[in-house]
Design an enzyme around this catalytic site. Sequence first.
Site, PDB file in Angstrom:
ATOM      1  N   SER A   1      -2.689  -6.078  95.368  1.00  0.00           N
ATOM      2  CA  SER A   1      -1.342  -5.661  94.982  1.00  0.00           C
ATOM      3  C   SER A   1      -0.435  -6.812  94.584  1.00  0.00           C
ATOM      4  O   SER A   1       0.507  -6.626  93.804  1.00  0.00           O
ATOM      5  CB  SER A   1      -0.701  -4.901  96.144  1.00  0.00           C
ATOM      6  OG  SER A   1      -0.722  -5.688  97.320  1.00  0.00           O
TER       7      SER A   1
ATOM      8  N   HIS B   1       6.149  -6.984  99.582  1.00  0.00           N
ATOM      9  CA  HIS B   1       5.590  -7.391  98.301  1.00  0.00           C
ATOM     10  C   HIS B   1       6.639  -8.080  97.440  1.00  0.00           C
ATOM     11  O   HIS B   1       7.834  -7.839  97.581  1.00  0.00           O
ATOM     12  CB  HIS B   1       5.009  -6.187  97.565  1.00  0.00           C
ATOM     13  CG  HIS B   1       3.716  -5.732  98.148  1.00  0.00           C
ATOM     14  ND1 HIS B   1       3.635  -4.794  99.144  1.00  0.00           N
ATOM     15  CD2 HIS B   1       2.441  -6.113  97.886  1.00  0.00           C
ATOM     16  CE1 HIS B   1       2.383  -4.619  99.481  1.00  0.00           C
ATOM     17  NE2 HIS B   1       1.639  -5.405  98.734  1.00  0.00           N
TER      18      HIS B   1
END
Length: 270
Positions: free
Chosen positions: A44, A251
């Site tokens: 990711s 993230h």
Amino acid sequence: MRQTRIAAGGCSLLLAAACAFAGPATAQAPPRTPAGGYVALGDSYSSGVGAGDYLASGKECKRSSRAFPVLWAEAHAPATFSFAACNGAGTEDVLTEQLGHLSARTSLVTLTVGGSDSGFAGTLAMCAIGGADRCHTAVSRALDTMDGSLTDRLDRLYTAIRHRAPAARVVVLGYPHLYHLRGGCALGLQDGERATLNDAVDHLNGVIAGRAAAHGFTFADVTGAFAGHEICSSRPWLRSVDILAITESYHPTAPGQSLGYLPVLTRVSG
């Protein structure tokens, strides 16, 4: 580690990022165009989870038009560009589902992988809800995995990458620290747990760097690029916990991709 935007005015942003990383210069050489293709593999952090503007193609992988591989390809115009990175990918996923994009004509490969294999998603969840003791226990288990099975998985994957792309330069990028200590977060984890998680990231990066070097690959450390922009800093480039978008938590945001990861890749791939 499972996975915030490429600005429409990408040229000015890319130039600003390059100047900030390289320092003052009187003249800038144009980006070098790779002779062959570029393939972006990994999890990711490479697919751009957290950066938004997800592409319709491969939507389940949450590939973002603001992810650093896309930004690098736009700036350097490789002969071909394959964006194979996918949300949640571990080493086995990359090995079995992404390496088909490689060939003898591939000249550059980038990769982030290892966080999912180490159980970081579960570790972060335990630290968020389980208290300090359970957090430290979960981190300890993750460290054991890094020093054990992860090293073998990385060796197997790196060997396969070299076999399929024998002439490619392979750049393995690490992960940033998650937390800015003594920062502005009044709620959530205490600095003790935050420091423990940062130390675990350092350990993971060390394992990845060691295996990358053993295979002749370049390891690119991004912790310095993100310094001062971690969660709890005044200008974070990482998303904090968001229960309404849990996949996006922990993230890089769009600035994290364009100002954190991209300049590091640009430096080592030039």
